[in-house]
Every structure is written in structure tokens, then in C-alpha cells.
Design a protein around this motif. Structure first.
Motif, PDB file in Angstrom:
ATOM      1  N   ALA A  89       0.865  -1.182   0.000  1.00  0.00           N
ATOM      2  CA  ALA A  89       0.000   0.000   0.000  1.00  0.00           C
ATOM      3  C   ALA A  89       0.900   1.231   0.000  1.00  0.00           C
ATOM      4  CB  ALA A  89      -0.903   0.001   1.225  1.00  0.00           C
ATOM      5  N   MET A  90       0.758   2.061  -1.043  1.00  0.00           N
ATOM      6  CA  MET A  90       1.580   3.261  -1.164  1.00  0.00           C
ATOM      7  C   MET A  90       0.695   4.494  -1.246  1.00  0.00           C
ATOM      8  SD  MET A  90       4.710   1.984  -3.632  1.00  0.00           S
ATOM      9  CE  MET A  90       5.916   3.100  -2.911  1.00  0.00           C
ATOM     10  N   GLN A  91       1.194   5.595  -0.732  1.00  0.00           N
ATOM     11  CA  GLN A  91       0.469   6.853  -0.670  1.00  0.00           C
ATOM     12  C   GLN A  91       1.214   7.919  -1.453  1.00  0.00           C
ATOM     13  OE1 GLN A  91      -2.225   7.119   1.675  1.00  0.00           O
ATOM     14  NE2 GLN A  91      -2.704   9.222   1.143  1.00  0.00           N
ATOM     15  N   HIS A  92       0.493   8.662  -2.300  1.00  0.00           N
ATOM     16  CA  HIS A  92       1.110   9.744  -3.067  1.00  0.00           C
ATOM     17  C   HIS A  92       1.445  10.899  -2.138  1.00  0.00           C
ATOM     18  CE1 HIS A  92       1.082  13.385  -5.673  1.00  0.00           C
ATOM     19  NE2 HIS A  92       1.864  12.582  -6.372  1.00  0.00           N
ATOM     20  N   GLU A  93       2.649  11.427  -2.295  1.00  0.00           N
ATOM     21  CA  GLU A  93       3.081  12.583  -1.508  1.00  0.00           C
ATOM     22  C   GLU A  93       3.395  13.721  -2.459  1.00  0.00           C
ATOM     23  OE1 GLU A  93       6.185  11.278   1.129  1.00  0.00           O
ATOM     24  OE2 GLU A  93       4.719  10.272   2.405  1.00  0.00           O
ATOM     25  N   GLU A  94       2.706  14.820  -2.269  1.00  0.00           N
ATOM     26  CA  GLU A  94       2.820  15.954  -3.185  1.00  0.00           C
ATOM     27  C   GLU A  94       4.185  16.628  -3.145  1.00  0.00           C
ATOM     28  OE1 GLU A  94      -0.584  18.600  -3.353  1.00  0.00           O
ATOM     29  OE2 GLU A  94      -1.768  17.035  -2.374  1.00  0.00           O
ATOM     30  N   MET A  95       4.906  16.486  -2.046  1.00  0.00           N
ATOM     31  CA  MET A  95       6.196  17.151  -1.883  1.00  0.00           C
ATOM     32  C   MET A  95       7.115  16.876  -3.087  1.00  0.00           C
ATOM     33  SD  MET A  95       9.023  16.553   1.097  1.00  0.00           S
ATOM     34  CE  MET A  95       9.321  14.862   0.606  1.00  0.00           C
ATOM     35  N   ASP A  96       7.218  15.606  -3.472  1.00  0.00           N
ATOM     36  CA  ASP A  96       8.078  15.278  -4.605  1.00  0.00           C
ATOM     37  C   ASP A  96       7.332  14.518  -5.697  1.00  0.00           C
ATOM     38  OD1 ASP A  96       7.760  12.812  -3.413  1.00  0.00           O
ATOM     39  OD2 ASP A  96       9.892  12.447  -3.110  1.00  0.00           O
ATOM     40  N   GLY A  97       6.018  14.328  -5.537  1.00  0.00           N
ATOM     41  CA  GLY A  97       5.212  13.668  -6.551  1.00  0.00           C
ATOM     42  C   GLY A  97       5.392  12.166  -6.623  1.00  0.00           C
ATOM     43  N   MET A  98       5.989  11.589  -5.591  1.00  0.00           N
ATOM     44  CA  MET A  98       6.222  10.147  -5.593  1.00  0.00           C
ATOM     45  C   MET A  98       5.279   9.461  -4.613  1.00  0.00           C
ATOM     46  SD  MET A  98      10.344  10.116  -6.138  1.00  0.00           S
ATOM     47  CE  MET A  98      10.487   8.391  -6.441  1.00  0.00           C
ATOM     48  N   PHE A  99       5.130   8.153  -4.798  1.00  0.00           N
ATOM     49  CA  PHE A  99       4.353   7.345  -3.868  1.00  0.00           C
ATOM     50  C   PHE A  99       5.309   6.792  -2.819  1.00  0.00           C
ATOM     51  CE2 PHE A  99       1.333   7.783  -7.165  1.00  0.00           C
ATOM     52  CZ  PHE A  99       0.080   7.479  -6.632  1.00  0.00           C
ATOM     53  N   ALA A 100       4.860   6.711  -1.573  1.00  0.00           N
ATOM     54  CA  ALA A 100       5.723   6.298  -0.473  1.00  0.00           C
ATOM     55  C   ALA A 100       5.078   5.180   0.335  1.00  0.00           C
ATOM     56  CB  ALA A 100       6.007   7.491   0.433  1.00  0.00           C
ATOM     57  N   ALA A 101       5.939   4.371   0.937  1.00  0.00           N
ATOM     58  CA  ALA A 101       5.475   3.283   1.803  1.00  0.00           C
ATOM     59  C   ALA A 101       6.585   2.918   2.775  1.00  0.00           C
ATOM     60  CB  ALA A 101       5.090   2.061   0.983  1.00  0.00           C
ATOM     61  N   ARG A 102       6.177   2.216   3.820  1.00  0.00           N
ATOM     62  CA  ARG A 102       7.116   1.647   4.787  1.00  0.00           C
ATOM     63  C   ARG A 102       6.915   0.140   4.784  1.00  0.00           C
ATOM     64  NH1 ARG A 102       6.669   5.706   9.975  1.00  0.00           N
ATOM     65  NH2 ARG A 102       7.122   7.577   8.767  1.00  0.00           N
ATOM     66  N   VAL A 103       8.021  -0.595   4.732  1.00  0.00           N
ATOM     67  CA  VAL A 103       7.958  -2.056   4.799  1.00  0.00           C
ATOM     68  C   VAL A 103       9.045  -2.532   5.756  1.00  0.00           C
ATOM     69  CG1 VAL A 103       7.013  -2.320   2.453  1.00  0.00           C
ATOM     70  CG2 VAL A 103       9.481  -2.384   2.796  1.00  0.00           C
ATOM     71  N   PRO A 104       8.851  -3.699   6.373  1.00  0.00           N
ATOM     72  CA  PRO A 104       9.889  -4.221   7.278  1.00  0.00           C
ATOM     73  C   PRO A 104      11.171  -4.551   6.524  1.00  0.00           C
ATOM     74  CG  PRO A 104       7.881  -5.583   7.343  1.00  0.00           C
ATOM     75  CD  PRO A 104       7.688  -4.546   6.298  1.00  0.00           C
ATOM     76  N   ALA A 105      12.299  -4.179   7.107  1.00  0.00           N
ATOM     77  CA  ALA A 105      13.587  -4.460   6.484  1.00  0.00           C
ATOM     78  C   ALA A 105      13.816  -5.963   6.352  1.00  0.00           C
ATOM     79  CB  ALA A 105      14.711  -3.811   7.288  1.00  0.00           C
ATOM     80  N   ALA A 106      13.293  -6.740   7.272  1.00  0.00           N
ATOM     81  CA  ALA A 106      13.466  -8.195   7.239  1.00  0.00           C
ATOM     82  C   ALA A 106      12.264  -8.877   6.584  1.00  0.00           C
ATOM     83  CB  ALA A 106      13.670  -8.722   8.651  1.00  0.00           C
ATOM     84  N   GLY A 107      11.455  -8.127   5.856  1.00  0.00           N
ATOM     85  CA  GLY A 107      10.241  -8.672   5.261  1.00  0.00           C
ATOM     86  C   GLY A 107      10.453  -9.314   3.904  1.00  0.00           C
ATOM     87  N   PRO A 108       9.375  -9.892   3.370  1.00  0.00           N
ATOM     88  CA  PRO A 108       9.474 -10.624   2.105  1.00  0.00           C
ATOM     89  C   PRO A 108       9.759  -9.750   0.879  1.00  0.00           C
ATOM     90  CG  PRO A 108       7.186 -10.527   2.852  1.00  0.00           C
ATOM     91  CD  PRO A 108       8.036  -9.961   3.948  1.00  0.00           C
ATOM     92  N   LEU A 109       9.366  -8.479   0.899  1.00  0.00           N
ATOM     93  CA  LEU A 109       9.608  -7.633  -0.271  1.00  0.00           C
ATOM     94  C   LEU A 109      11.102  -7.415  -0.496  1.00  0.00           C
ATOM     95  CD1 LEU A 109       8.589  -5.956  -2.633  1.00  0.00           C
ATOM     96  CD2 LEU A 109       8.453  -4.007  -1.072  1.00  0.00           C
ATOM     97  N   VAL A 110      11.826  -7.135   0.569  1.00  0.00           N
ATOM     98  CA  VAL A 110      13.267  -6.907   0.444  1.00  0.00           C
ATOM     99  C   VAL A 110      13.956  -8.185  -0.029  1.00  0.00           C
ATOM    100  CG1 VAL A 110      15.379  -6.265   1.674  1.00  0.00           C
ATOM    101  CG2 VAL A 110      13.243  -5.048   2.137  1.00  0.00           C
ATOM    102  N   ALA A 111      13.559  -9.318   0.515  1.00  0.00           N
ATOM    103  CA  ALA A 111      14.129 -10.598   0.071  1.00  0.00           C
ATOM    104  C   ALA A 111      13.817 -10.847  -1.395  1.00  0.00           C
ATOM    105  CB  ALA A 111      13.587 -11.736   0.937  1.00  0.00           C
ATOM    106  N   LEU A 112      12.603 -10.516  -1.819  1.00  0.00           N
ATOM    107  CA  LEU A 112      12.215 -10.705  -3.209  1.00  0.00           C
ATOM    108  C   LEU A 112      13.069  -9.854  -4.137  1.00  0.00           C
ATOM    109  CD1 LEU A 112      10.077 -12.016  -5.159  1.00  0.00           C
ATOM    110  CD2 LEU A 112       8.746  -9.923  -4.857  1.00  0.00           C
TER     111      LEU A 112
END
Length: 167
Positions: A106-129
């Protein structure tokens, strides 16, 4: 016969990037997207160690990752090349796919730089992927924004360097 062979050779020869309608800057940008980097980058609060990659099909679409206290902070230019701009505070389920494995974030658009942002666990499956495979495809689940591909050359070492500073 020689003319026929010469004509066939010319047809099969690779077309230089300049003949494909790309400028030298565009060719340089595309070649810069061949590997991930891990280095200090300037941010609004100063220099921050960042793992970064740009899309191999669109070098102005970036994926940036920083880390603190076991959390990866991701920024991604989901709307790069889109026909519409994101609305204020827009959110999207973004699919990160390598081969047949997908992680939705789940990512949220941030107007400051026009990018989408999210937080994920460093030891989570996305980083491993992201430290595996050869090509990462990123697309929003609703199909509103274009899908982009990222080569994963250097991703394992860039993410390892990032995680080493994640305290």
C-alpha cells in the motif's frame, strides 16, 4: 547472390540507438539504469544512505529506498509516463513482481516530490524478493498507471549495504 546476402546482412544488423530516435542523453540515461546503486544522496534533511534504481524502460522512473530502525522507507514514481497525475493523498496497491512471486504494498502519493511512499519491514518478504531474480516489474493493482521494469543487477549488494546501515 552477393547483393542478396548484403541486403540480408543490412536488415539483420542492429540499429544504433540514434537511428531509433533516441538522443545521446536518452541513451546515456538508459545505460545508467543497468544496475542498482547504494550511496549517500541529498535529501531535504541532508545526506541519506539510499539504495536506488531507475526503470530500464523509463529512466526517469525511480525507486528509492532508505532504512532506519528496521524499517525500509520506499519512494517510487508510480505515475511516471502516465496520462493522468495522482490526486492529493491518493493511495494505490502497488505490485512488485519477480517471476511468479508478487508482493503488494500500500503506497500513498506525496505531493512534496510527486512520488508514492510506503514503509515495509527491512526483514520482510519484499526486500528478500528484490534481492533475487533478474527483472522486477512494478505496477499498481488497479492498472491506472503504466507498469515499469527494473533490472536487478546489483540489487542484492545495494540492499545488503542499505540494511547494514539500518539501525
Amino acid at each position: 547472390m552477393i547483393r542478396l546476402l548484403l541486403a540480408a546482412a543490412l536488415l539483420l544488423a542492429p540499429v544504433p540507438a540514434s537511428a531509433q530516435g533516441l538522443s545521446e542523453d536518452e541513451v546515456d540515461a538508459l545505460s545508467a539504469c543497468t544496475a542498482w546503486s547504494a550511496q549517500l544522496r541529498e535529501d531535504e534533511g541532508g545526506a541519506v544512505f539510499t539504495a536506488a534504481a531507475c526503470a530500464s524502460d523509463r529512466p526517469d522512473a525511480y525507486l528509492l529506498m532508505t532504512c532506519s530502525a528496521g524499517t525500509i522507507f520506499m519512494r517510487y514514481d508510480l505515475a511516471a509516463g502516465a496520462e493522468r497525475s495522482p490526486g492529493p493523498g491518493e493511495s494505490a496497491g502497488v505490485d512488485f513482481t519477480i517471476g511468479v512471486s508478487t508482493q503488494r504494498v500500500a503506497m500513498q502519493h506525496e505531493e512534496m516530490d510527486g512520488m508514492f511512499a510506503a514503509r515495509v519491514p527491512a526483514a520482510g518478504p519484499l526486500v528478500a524478493l528484490m534481492a533475487s531474480g533478474e527483472v522486477l516489474r512494478i505496477a499498481d493493482g488497479a492498472g491506472i498507471y503504466p507498469e515499469h521494469t527494473f533490472r536487478l543487477a546489483g540489487s542484492a549488494s545495494a540492499l545488503k549495504a542499505l540494511l547494514a546501515r539500518c539501525s
